[in-house]
Scaffold this motif. Structure first.
Motif, PDB file in Angstrom:
ATOM      1  N   PHE A  52       1.110   0.475  31.468  1.00 15.78           N
ATOM      2  CA  PHE A  52       0.653   1.295  30.343  1.00 15.78           C
ATOM      3  C   PHE A  52       0.555   2.757  30.765  1.00 15.78           C
ATOM      4  CE2 PHE A  52      -2.748   3.484  28.093  1.00 15.78           C
ATOM      5  CZ  PHE A  52      -2.425   3.254  26.767  1.00 15.78           C
ATOM      6  N   TYR A  53      -0.034   3.019  31.907  1.00 17.64           N
ATOM      7  CA  TYR A  53      -0.212   4.386  32.424  1.00 17.64           C
ATOM      8  C   TYR A  53       1.133   5.071  32.656  1.00 17.64           C
ATOM      9  CZ  TYR A  53      -1.207   7.885  36.095  1.00 17.64           C
ATOM     10  OH  TYR A  53      -1.261   9.031  36.858  1.00 17.64           O
ATOM     11  N   LEU A  54       2.105   4.334  33.163  1.00 19.68           N
ATOM     12  CA  LEU A  54       3.389   4.935  33.519  1.00 19.68           C
ATOM     13  C   LEU A  54       4.310   5.165  32.326  1.00 19.68           C
ATOM     14  CD1 LEU A  54       4.283   2.922  36.773  1.00 19.68           C
ATOM     15  CD2 LEU A  54       3.448   5.274  36.629  1.00 19.68           C
TER      16      LEU A  54
ATOM     17  N   GLY B 174      -5.509   9.296  18.580  1.00 11.93           N
ATOM     18  CA  GLY B 174      -4.512   8.507  17.874  1.00 11.93           C
ATOM     19  C   GLY B 174      -3.096   8.954  18.171  1.00 11.93           C
ATOM     20  N   ASP B 175      -2.876  10.265  18.254  1.00 16.34           N
ATOM     21  CA  ASP B 175      -1.538  10.799  18.495  1.00 16.34           C
ATOM     22  C   ASP B 175      -1.064  10.578  19.924  1.00 16.34           C
ATOM     23  OD1 ASP B 175      -1.447  11.675  15.901  1.00 16.34           O
ATOM     24  OD2 ASP B 175      -2.031  13.737  16.360  1.00 16.34           O
ATOM     25  N   THR B 176      -1.987  10.458  20.872  1.00 17.77           N
ATOM     26  CA  THR B 176      -1.593  10.381  22.281  1.00 17.77           C
ATOM     27  C   THR B 176      -1.566   8.951  22.818  1.00 17.77           C
ATOM     28  OG1 THR B 176      -3.895  10.832  22.928  1.00 17.77           O
ATOM     29  CG2 THR B 176      -2.390  12.707  22.816  1.00 17.77           C
ATOM     30  N   VAL B 177      -2.649   8.199  22.618  1.00 19.49           N
ATOM     31  CA  VAL B 177      -2.698   6.840  23.169  1.00 19.49           C
ATOM     32  C   VAL B 177      -2.673   5.765  22.096  1.00 19.49           C
ATOM     33  CG1 VAL B 177      -3.911   7.601  25.242  1.00 19.49           C
ATOM     34  CG2 VAL B 177      -5.236   6.812  23.281  1.00 19.49           C
ATOM     35  N   GLY B 178      -3.091   6.094  20.878  1.00 17.00           N
ATOM     36  CA  GLY B 178      -3.103   5.120  19.800  1.00 17.00           C
ATOM     37  C   GLY B 178      -4.438   4.404  19.695  1.00 17.00           C
ATOM     38  N   PHE B 179      -4.792   4.011  18.490  1.00 12.51           N
ATOM     39  CA  PHE B 179      -6.095   3.387  18.264  1.00 12.51           C
ATOM     40  C   PHE B 179      -6.138   1.922  18.702  1.00 12.51           C
ATOM     41  CE2 PHE B 179      -6.244   6.846  14.998  1.00 12.51           C
ATOM     42  CZ  PHE B 179      -7.273   7.558  15.604  1.00 12.51           C
ATOM     43  N   ILE B 180      -5.011   1.229  18.628  1.00 13.01           N
ATOM     44  CA  ILE B 180      -5.006  -0.178  19.072  1.00 13.01           C
ATOM     45  C   ILE B 180      -5.280  -0.273  20.575  1.00 13.01           C
ATOM     46  CG2 ILE B 180      -3.571  -2.242  19.347  1.00 13.01           C
ATOM     47  CD1 ILE B 180      -2.288  -1.611  16.668  1.00 13.01           C
ATOM     48  N   PRO B 181      -4.582   0.512  21.430  1.00 13.98           N
ATOM     49  CA  PRO B 181      -4.946   0.491  22.854  1.00 13.98           C
ATOM     50  C   PRO B 181      -6.379   0.928  23.101  1.00 13.98           C
ATOM     51  CG  PRO B 181      -2.773   1.454  22.574  1.00 13.98           C
ATOM     52  CD  PRO B 181      -3.354   1.299  21.200  1.00 13.98           C
ATOM     53  N   LEU B 182      -6.874   1.886  22.304  1.00 17.41           N
ATOM     54  CA  LEU B 182      -8.258   2.337  22.479  1.00 17.41           C
ATOM     55  C   LEU B 182      -9.238   1.190  22.222  1.00 17.41           C
ATOM     56  CD1 LEU B 182     -10.379   4.625  22.855  1.00 17.41           C
ATOM     57  CD2 LEU B 182     -10.223   4.990  20.378  1.00 17.41           C
ATOM     58  N   ILE B 183      -9.033   0.473  21.105  1.00 13.96           N
ATOM     59  CA  ILE B 183      -9.920  -0.636  20.785  1.00 13.96           C
ATOM     60  C   ILE B 183      -9.808  -1.737  21.837  1.00 13.96           C
ATOM     61  CG2 ILE B 183     -10.370  -2.462  19.095  1.00 13.96           C
ATOM     62  CD1 ILE B 183      -9.404  -0.476  16.925  1.00 13.96           C
TER      63      ILE B 183
ATOM     64  N   PRO C 129      -5.546   7.011  32.128  1.00 12.29           N
ATOM     65  CA  PRO C 129      -5.863   6.052  33.197  1.00 12.29           C
ATOM     66  C   PRO C 129      -7.108   5.215  32.904  1.00 12.29           C
ATOM     67  CG  PRO C 129      -6.350   8.308  33.896  1.00 12.29           C
ATOM     68  CD  PRO C 129      -5.567   8.388  32.630  1.00 12.29           C
ATOM     69  N   ILE C 130      -8.066   5.774  32.163  1.00  9.82           N
ATOM     70  CA  ILE C 130      -9.254   4.991  31.811  1.00  9.82           C
ATOM     71  C   ILE C 130      -8.857   3.815  30.926  1.00  9.82           C
ATOM     72  CG2 ILE C 130     -11.484   5.034  30.634  1.00  9.82           C
ATOM     73  CD1 ILE C 130     -11.747   7.969  31.412  1.00  9.82           C
ATOM     74  N   ILE C 131      -7.980   4.080  29.954  1.00 13.73           N
ATOM     75  CA  ILE C 131      -7.503   2.998  29.093  1.00 13.73           C
ATOM     76  C   ILE C 131      -6.630   2.034  29.895  1.00 13.73           C
ATOM     77  CG2 ILE C 131      -5.975   2.463  27.152  1.00 13.73           C
ATOM     78  CD1 ILE C 131      -7.105   4.757  25.650  1.00 13.73           C
TER      79      ILE C 131
END
Length: 490
Positions: free
Chosen positions: A125-127, A264-273, A321-323
């Motif tokens: 995910f990070y890469l 939302g524009d950078t990582v997305g809300f689904i990965p955040l949740i 990286p936190i996500i």
């Protein structure tokens, strides 16, 4: 190890794609600012460069000011000397390598607090997050900062695994370097250290311990002294804090919407949740404490630099990286559950095929963002403008990137006219807004500017009073890309 090696090679490969194109694809203001500073270092004392070019480069470098120590720019200037010229691919390559090294630390951290499968998925995910691919090869200090944050967290974990004075000092020194590179790094690092200390010792003993005092002193004091000196002497960082921290924004929808939109524009809300849920899955003790500390550090970082968090998407880079660390266990759990329900080999191939398809889709999206056929045209236009104004060092320009690409490509220097977003900031900060003529007389007239260059017609249309003010001056040259006004004798 074979799979992780393939992932890192693929991650490097996508970042090398179109690496030599002009850095107008991602936050050109920051990238060209760094290019200007690196050019100034490179030209300094180089007798093979014409005197007028060195003078223009010096003027441009000096007026960039110092937002953070120019470590990346100095390293790139050394590379220029070794290579015998300026190459825009060099800083892109350095940033990419820093990001990939950070990925190595993320993998090691994740193996310590979770397992190998979680580490693999989180690192992927990070890469390969499309935003990360584009941003991680940007010429600015953030990729180096993220690498050092992850190196610091890994060193802190090693210390708490087997405490010793040497491991404590190493963790603090790496953390101090991250803080020097970019002050925003301190929130995640201190958050991680404090959370682990509290997990082991309790709040009172952790905050009063010699360990905490030593770590905080080594980590914070060098950078605080540097920034205190710059602020006290007025040589750099003057008024920077008040530009990025506007406490009144905490109570506005502008701040919270802007922050969420950038996430939302950078990582997305689904990965955040998924990452927030994943944090709850870590076992109690150091693993869960570490993740809570990183999340709390990120949240305080957002409150402390609230204006930038709401308006600059690259301020979300340390969230990636936190996500990655948080979401790895979730994906690993899903894969393990699928394997238990359908242990047949073809179902395993199918589940891995879905992940591979997602990876290829991500690479495809990232590749599409790395291609822009109009960038070379922009460079040629700005070189043309430089010749038309005789490479003047007394210009004013209205440009979406504050004219830094124009300065670099056109070999000229001057001062940027504020954008509509700057006028909005003045409104938010309670600063009295000036008319175009008042602003010109107060900010620019003392330098006797020779030309006013308009590159951004959308911005020009947003400032009708500027149009009216400039209408009194003769036009030197005009086409679909720019208009140049002569201010001589004004």
């Amino acid at each position: 190890m074979f799979v992780i090696a393939v992932l890192f090679l693929a991650a490097l490969g996508i970042r090398l794609y179109q690496i030599n194109q002009p850095p107008l694809d991602f936050h050109a203001t920051r990238q060209y600012r760094s290019l200007i500073i690196a050019r100034g270092f490179y030209f300094d004392g180089l007798t093979s460069i014409p005197a007028w070019e060195r003078q223009v480069a010096h003027f441009s470098q000096q007026k960039q000011g110092i937002l953070e120590p120019p470590i990346m720019e100095f390293l790139v200037s050394i590379g220029y000397r070794i290579l015998g010229g300026e190459h825009v691919w060099l800083p892109r390559l350095l940033s990419s390598l820093f990001w990939l090294i950070g990925g190595g630390f993320l993998y090691l951290i994740s193996k310590k607090i979770a397992d190998a499968d979680a580490a693999l998925f989180g690192t992927a995910f990070y890469l390969f997050l499309p935003f990360a691919v584009v941003a991680s090869r940007s010429f600015q200090p953030d990729p180096l900062m993220v690498m050092l944050i992850l190196a610091s967290v890994f060193a802190i974990l090693r210390y708490y695994d087997t405490p010793s004075n040497s491991r404590l000092v190493i963790a603090a020194l790496v953390s101090a370097l991250a803080f020097v590179v970019k002050p925003g790094a301190v929130f995640a690092i201190v958050g991680a250290f404090v959370a682990l200390a509290i997990s082991r010792q309790g709040i009172r003993q952790a905050l009063l311990s010699r360990t905490f005092l030593v770590f905080m002193t080594i980590t914070l004091v060098p950078t605080l002294l540097i920034y205190a000196y710059g602020t006290f002497t007025g040589t750099f960082l003057v008024n920077e804090a008040e530009k990025t921290l506007l406490p009144q924004l905490w109570l506005t929808g502008f701040f919270w919407r802007g922050w969420l939109n950038n996430i939302g524009d950078t990582v997305g809300f689904i990965p955040l949740i998924g990452a927030l849920l994943g944090t709850l899955m870590f076992r109690q003790g150091l693993p869960r404490a570490l993740m809570i500390g990183l999340w709390v550090g990120y949240f305080i970082f957002g409150l402390a630099l609230n204006y930038n968090l709401a308006t600059h998407n690259y301020y979300q880079l340390q969230l990636i990286p936190i996500i990655g660390l948080s979401i790895g266990p979730v994906i690993a759990l899903v894969m393990d559950h699928l394997n238990q329900i359908h242990p047949q080999i073809h179902w395993r191939f199918a589940s891995w095929g879905v992940l591979l398809l997602a990876l290829l889709l991500s690479i495809g999206i990232a590749r599409s963002r790395l291609v822009n056929p109009n960038l070379e045209h922009t460079v040629k236009v700005e070189q043309e403008i430089g010749e038309l104004v005789n490479h003047s060092t007394r210009t004013i320009y209205l440009s979406s990137d504050y004219g830094v690409s124009l300065e670099y490509n056109g070999l000229l220097s001057g001062s940027p006219w504020p954008l509509a977003s700057d006028l909005e900031w003045e409104h938010l900060a309670g600063v009295t807004t000036l008319t175009a003529e008042e602003r010109y007389n107060a900010w620019f007239a003392k330098n006797s500017p020779e030309y006013f260059i308009v590159e951004d017609f959308v911005e020009f249309d947003k400032q009708p009073d500027l149009k009216q003010f400039l209408s009194r001056f003769p036009i030197v040259s005009q086409n679909n890309d720019y208009v140049i006004y002569s201010l001589k004798g004004s």
